[in-house]
Design an enzyme around this catalytic site. Structure first.
Site, PDB file in Angstrom:
ATOM      1  N   ASP A   7       0.887  -1.159   0.000  1.00 43.97           N
ATOM      2  CA  ASP A   7       0.000   0.000   0.000  1.00 43.97           C
ATOM      3  C   ASP A   7       0.927   1.213   0.000  1.00 43.97           C
ATOM      4  O   ASP A   7       1.439   1.613   1.038  1.00 43.97           O
ATOM      5  CB  ASP A   7      -0.885  -0.015   1.255  1.00 43.97           C
ATOM      6  N   GLU A  68      -1.089  -1.186  -4.895  1.00 48.25           N
ATOM      7  CA  GLU A  68      -2.342  -0.459  -5.111  1.00 48.25           C
ATOM      8  C   GLU A  68      -2.148   0.550  -6.234  1.00 48.25           C
ATOM      9  O   GLU A  68      -1.192   1.320  -6.241  1.00 48.25           O
ATOM     10  CB  GLU A  68      -2.769   0.273  -3.837  1.00 48.25           C
ATOM     11  N   ASP A 141      -2.655   0.967   7.044  1.00 47.32           N
ATOM     12  CA  ASP A 141      -1.768   0.726   5.899  1.00 47.32           C
ATOM     13  C   ASP A 141      -1.256  -0.715   5.895  1.00 47.32           C
ATOM     14  O   ASP A 141      -1.064  -1.308   4.831  1.00 47.32           O
ATOM     15  CB  ASP A 141      -0.583   1.691   5.931  1.00 47.32           C
TER      16      ASP A 141
END
Length: 188
Positions: A7, A68, A141
């Site tokens: 992430d 991501e 996260d």
């Protein structure tokens, strides 16, 4: 298949590893959050993220890195930092000869929770359940990085088969067009 999920972010970059155990089975391996100080120069922050990616790739030998996909936000500065962190992660993977898969936030949420508009709490709850963790990964996260890895475990093989089928169809179309062109040329 072992997946390193990331992430991306400059202040907090979630990084986690999950093993696919076949079907929809997934197993937790490791998770952490790479933090860089907001006041540090941008190159130093990007270097810290890249160094962490290199260490995790070397330590856990993933088969693929799932990142991501950067999406449009209202805060351009935040998008830029996320995109830059994403880029250094992709670079670290490429240096290691690893494929990189990008998944949108809604793909990840839909894979893990069944709803593309799930909130962070729902994602964290499902990650905790799916990986049979004693406690939710913190901060969000970390949970997001694991969710990315889970998403790829479930979506990656299908996406690979689709890409192979599309490549095969394109090759067959090229071959067919060449045969038609040769036949048309021979008919003259």
């Amino acid at each position: 298949m072992r997946v390193l999920g990331v992430d991306p972010g400059l202040t907090r970059c979630g990084i986690g590893v999950v093993d696919s155990t076949g079907g929809r089975g997934v197993e937790f391996v490791a998770v952490d959050v790479v933090r860089t100080p907001a006041h540090a120069p941008l190159p130093a922050r990007l270097l810290a993220v890249a160094d962490a990616a290199d260490r995790w790739i070397a330590a856990f030998s993933p088969d693929v890195v799932a990142v991501e996909r950067v999406f449009s936000q209202h805060n351009v500065r935040s998008v830029m930092g996320t995109a830059q962190a994403s880029g250094v992660i992709a670079l670290a993977a490429a240096r290691a000869g690893l494929p990189v898969a990008f998944h949108t936030p809604s793909e990840v949420k839909a894979s893990v929770t069944g709803a593309g508009r799930a909130d962070k709490a729902q994602v964290t709850t499902m990650v905790t359940r799916l990986l049979r963790l004693d406690a939710p990964p913190r901060p969000a996260d970390a949970a997001d990085a694991l969710a990315l890895a889970i998403c790829h475990c479930w979506r990656g093989p299908m996406q690979d088969r689709m890409a192979q089928a599309q490549a095969r169809a394109a090759e067959l179309a090229r071959h067919h067009k060449a045969r038609l062109a040769a036949a048309a040329k021979g008919a003259r």
